[in-house]
Design a protein around this motif. Structure first.
Motif, PDB file in Angstrom:
ATOM      1  N   GLY A   9       0.754  -1.338  -0.166  1.00 46.86           N
ATOM      2  CA  GLY A   9      -0.207  -0.171  -0.147  1.00 46.86           C
ATOM      3  C   GLY A   9       0.866   1.308  -0.079  1.00 46.86           C
ATOM      4  N   GLY A  10       0.140   2.311  -0.420  1.00 43.99           N
ATOM      5  CA  GLY A  10       0.858   3.638  -0.193  1.00 43.99           C
ATOM      6  C   GLY A  10      -0.034   4.771  -0.765  1.00 43.99           C
ATOM      7  N   LEU A  11       0.634   5.670  -1.098  1.00 49.97           N
ATOM      8  CA  LEU A  11       0.122   7.094  -1.516  1.00 49.97           C
ATOM      9  C   LEU A  11       0.478   7.088  -3.098  1.00 49.97           C
ATOM     10  CD1 LEU A  11      -1.378   9.842  -1.198  1.00 49.97           C
ATOM     11  CD2 LEU A  11       0.815  10.611  -0.740  1.00 49.97           C
ATOM     12  N   VAL A  12      -0.440   7.202  -4.034  1.00 49.02           N
ATOM     13  CA  VAL A  12      -0.395   7.476  -5.284  1.00 49.02           C
ATOM     14  C   VAL A  12      -1.319   8.408  -5.885  1.00 49.02           C
ATOM     15  CG1 VAL A  12      -2.233   5.773  -6.058  1.00 49.02           C
ATOM     16  CG2 VAL A  12      -0.188   6.228  -7.445  1.00 49.02           C
ATOM     17  N   GLN A  13      -0.943   9.159  -6.794  1.00 51.01           N
ATOM     18  CA  GLN A  13      -1.878   9.999  -7.553  1.00 51.01           C
ATOM     19  C   GLN A  13      -2.717   9.267  -8.433  1.00 51.01           C
ATOM     20  OE1 GLN A  13       0.830  12.801  -9.790  1.00 51.01           O
ATOM     21  NE2 GLN A  13       0.903  14.302  -8.022  1.00 51.01           N
ATOM     22  N   ALA A  14      -3.717  10.229  -8.886  1.00 53.81           N
ATOM     23  CA  ALA A  14      -5.100   9.593  -9.628  1.00 53.81           C
ATOM     24  C   ALA A  14      -4.290   9.379 -10.751  1.00 53.81           C
ATOM     25  CB  ALA A  14      -6.186  10.550  -9.745  1.00 53.81           C
ATOM     26  N   GLY A  16      -2.583   6.645 -11.393  1.00 53.79           N
ATOM     27  CA  GLY A  16      -1.195   5.935 -11.062  1.00 53.79           C
ATOM     28  C   GLY A  16      -1.783   4.327 -10.666  1.00 53.79           C
ATOM     29  N   SER A  17      -0.754   3.698 -10.389  1.00 49.05           N
ATOM     30  CA  SER A  17      -1.001   2.035 -10.248  1.00 49.05           C
ATOM     31  C   SER A  17      -0.063   1.722  -8.940  1.00 49.05           C
ATOM     32  CB  SER A  17      -0.305   1.375 -11.394  1.00 49.05           C
ATOM     33  OG  SER A  17      -0.908   1.440 -12.553  1.00 49.05           O
ATOM     34  N   LEU A  18      -0.668   0.713  -8.355  1.00 45.71           N
ATOM     35  CA  LEU A  18      -0.082  -0.056  -7.139  1.00 45.71           C
ATOM     36  C   LEU A  18      -0.221  -1.453  -7.251  1.00 45.71           C
ATOM     37  CD1 LEU A  18      -1.027   2.266  -4.057  1.00 45.71           C
ATOM     38  CD2 LEU A  18       1.342   2.012  -4.882  1.00 45.71           C
ATOM     39  N   ARG A  19       0.468  -2.245  -6.893  1.00 43.76           N
ATOM     40  CA  ARG A  19       0.378  -3.722  -6.526  1.00 43.76           C
ATOM     41  C   ARG A  19       0.525  -4.064  -5.156  1.00 43.76           C
ATOM     42  NH1 ARG A  19       3.707  -8.951  -9.167  1.00 43.76           N
ATOM     43  NH2 ARG A  19       5.095  -8.318  -7.478  1.00 43.76           N
ATOM     44  N   LEU A  20      -0.373  -4.656  -4.645  1.00 44.92           N
ATOM     45  CA  LEU A  20      -0.672  -5.261  -3.452  1.00 44.92           C
ATOM     46  C   LEU A  20      -0.318  -6.453  -3.468  1.00 44.92           C
ATOM     47  CD1 LEU A  20      -4.072  -3.709  -2.032  1.00 44.92           C
ATOM     48  CD2 LEU A  20      -1.658  -2.510  -2.129  1.00 44.92           C
ATOM     49  N   SER A  21       0.301  -6.973  -2.472  1.00 50.15           N
ATOM     50  CA  SER A  21       0.725  -8.619  -2.250  1.00 50.15           C
ATOM     51  C   SER A  21      -0.183  -8.870  -0.663  1.00 50.15           C
ATOM     52  CB  SER A  21       2.150  -8.565  -2.149  1.00 50.15           C
ATOM     53  OG  SER A  21       2.831  -8.234  -3.035  1.00 50.15           O
ATOM     54  N   TYR A  80      -1.729 -11.270  -5.125  1.00 49.01           N
ATOM     55  CA  TYR A  80      -1.646  -9.789  -5.798  1.00 49.01           C
ATOM     56  C   TYR A  80      -2.869  -9.243  -6.303  1.00 49.01           C
ATOM     57  CZ  TYR A  80       3.175 -11.736  -6.184  1.00 49.01           C
ATOM     58  OH  TYR A  80       4.372 -12.557  -5.789  1.00 49.01           O
ATOM     59  N   LEU A  81      -2.882  -8.011  -6.067  1.00 49.73           N
ATOM     60  CA  LEU A  81      -4.036  -7.113  -6.671  1.00 49.73           C
ATOM     61  C   LEU A  81      -3.286  -6.080  -7.424  1.00 49.73           C
ATOM     62  CD1 LEU A  81      -7.134  -6.969  -6.876  1.00 49.73           C
ATOM     63  CD2 LEU A  81      -7.047  -5.200  -4.873  1.00 49.73           C
ATOM     64  N   GLN A  82      -3.331  -6.040  -8.589  1.00 53.47           N
ATOM     65  CA  GLN A  82      -2.667  -5.027  -9.488  1.00 53.47           C
ATOM     66  C   GLN A  82      -3.755  -3.921  -9.774  1.00 53.47           C
ATOM     67  OE1 GLN A  82       0.610  -4.710 -10.984  1.00 53.47           O
ATOM     68  NE2 GLN A  82      -0.360  -2.596 -11.330  1.00 53.47           N
ATOM     69  N   MET A  83      -3.456  -2.833  -9.411  1.00 55.64           N
ATOM     70  CA  MET A  83      -4.538  -1.718  -9.344  1.00 55.64           C
ATOM     71  C   MET A  83      -3.903  -0.630 -10.297  1.00 55.64           C
ATOM     72  SD  MET A  83      -5.473  -1.378  -5.084  1.00 55.64           S
ATOM     73  CE  MET A  83      -4.150  -0.901  -4.987  1.00 55.64           C
ATOM     74  N   ASN A  84      -4.746  -0.504 -11.344  1.00 51.86           N
ATOM     75  CA  ASN A  84      -4.448   0.645 -12.402  1.00 51.86           C
ATOM     76  C   ASN A  84      -5.475   1.611 -12.421  1.00 51.86           C
ATOM     77  OD1 ASN A  84      -2.035  -0.883 -13.059  1.00 51.86           O
ATOM     78  ND2 ASN A  84      -3.359  -2.341 -14.555  1.00 51.86           N
ATOM     79  N   SER A  85      -5.148   2.862 -12.913  1.00 48.31           N
ATOM     80  CA  SER A  85      -6.021   3.850 -13.009  1.00 48.31           C
ATOM     81  C   SER A  85      -6.624   4.160 -11.874  1.00 48.31           C
ATOM     82  CB  SER A  85      -6.957   3.463 -14.429  1.00 48.31           C
ATOM     83  OG  SER A  85      -6.434   3.185 -15.705  1.00 48.31           O
ATOM     84  N   THR A 120      -3.750  -2.935   4.537  1.00 47.39           N
ATOM     85  CA  THR A 120      -2.813  -2.046   4.029  1.00 47.39           C
ATOM     86  C   THR A 120      -3.551  -0.797   3.375  1.00 47.39           C
ATOM     87  OG1 THR A 120      -0.751  -1.982   2.791  1.00 47.39           O
ATOM     88  CG2 THR A 120      -2.328  -3.099   1.820  1.00 47.39           C
ATOM     89  N   GLN A 121      -3.154   0.296   3.767  1.00 50.76           N
ATOM     90  CA  GLN A 121      -3.623   1.645   3.511  1.00 50.76           C
ATOM     91  C   GLN A 121      -3.444   2.009   1.954  1.00 50.76           C
ATOM     92  OE1 GLN A 121      -5.871   3.817   5.352  1.00 50.76           O
ATOM     93  NE2 GLN A 121      -5.879   4.914   3.334  1.00 50.76           N
ATOM     94  N   VAL A 122      -4.051   2.338   1.236  1.00 51.89           N
ATOM     95  CA  VAL A 122      -3.937   2.792   0.041  1.00 51.89           C
ATOM     96  C   VAL A 122      -4.770   4.359  -0.002  1.00 51.89           C
ATOM     97  CG1 VAL A 122      -4.517   2.681  -2.559  1.00 51.89           C
ATOM     98  CG2 VAL A 122      -3.788   0.507  -1.249  1.00 51.89           C
ATOM     99  N   THR A 123      -4.110   5.215  -0.545  1.00 54.15           N
ATOM    100  CA  THR A 123      -4.651   6.494  -0.659  1.00 54.15           C
ATOM    101  C   THR A 123      -4.373   7.267  -2.011  1.00 54.15           C
ATOM    102  OG1 THR A 123      -4.074   6.950   1.763  1.00 54.15           O
ATOM    103  CG2 THR A 123      -4.363   8.936   0.170  1.00 54.15           C
ATOM    104  N   VAL A 124      -5.005   7.368  -2.736  1.00 50.92           N
ATOM    105  CA  VAL A 124      -5.074   8.112  -4.165  1.00 50.92           C
ATOM    106  C   VAL A 124      -5.480   9.460  -4.035  1.00 50.92           C
ATOM    107  CG1 VAL A 124      -6.044   7.814  -6.456  1.00 50.92           C
ATOM    108  CG2 VAL A 124      -5.906   5.738  -4.995  1.00 50.92           C
ATOM    109  N   SER A 125      -4.716  10.597  -4.337  1.00 49.20           N
ATOM    110  CA  SER A 125      -4.667  11.940  -4.345  1.00 49.20           C
ATOM    111  C   SER A 125      -5.119  12.337  -5.829  1.00 49.20           C
ATOM    112  CB  SER A 125      -3.471  12.355  -3.894  1.00 49.20           C
ATOM    113  OG  SER A 125      -2.538  12.408  -4.927  1.00 49.20           O
TER     114      SER A 125
END
Length: 126
Positions: A9-14, A16-21, A80-85, A120-125
């Motif tokens: 998890g983490g901070l990402v801009q709108a 963007g992408s993140l991959r959770l495990s 895994y969770l691949q998160m795009n857009s 796990t925290q996911v924050t999208v700005s």
């Protein structure tokens, strides 16, 4: 017992992408389905995606993430969770969960899952 530990998890801009495990340990042979859920502040926990543990092929997604998120697993008991857009409304604590019901199918109800990770925290700005 099954232990689940999320990461990624983490901070990402709108946009963007993140991959959770989610690393599973313990009695992993008893797992039938793995799922991802999320919970935003003031809201109920909601289903995001699910995967048949053994085939790795049967999947289910919430309408809100279809076409943007993808669930998968590897041979080392990690999902895994691949998160795009990503969108600001994707902001939440994300949890992985395991369903050990014999013969169970991939479902979207939290009550179907027996074991949960710590989140796990996911924050999208925006």
């Amino acid at each position: 017992q099954v232990q689940l530990v999320e990461s990624g998890g983490g901070l990402v801009q709108a946009g963007g992408s993140l991959r959770l495990s989610c690393a599973a340990s313990g009695r992993t042979f008893s797992i039938n389905v793995m799922g991802w859920f999320r919970q935003a502040p003031g809201k109920e926990r909601e289903f995001v995606a699910g995967l048949n543990w053994w085939s790795g092929r049967m999947t289910l997604y919430a309408d809100s993430v279809k076409g943007r998120f993808a669930i998968s697993r590897d041979v080392k008991n990690t999902v895994y969770l691949q998160m795009n857009s990503l969108k600001p409304e994707d902001t939440a604590v994300y949890y992985c969960a395991a369903d050990t019901t014999l013969g169970g199918t991939v479902g979207g109800t939290a009550a179907e899952y027996d074991y949960w990770g710590q989140g796990t925290q996911v924050t999208v700005s925006s």
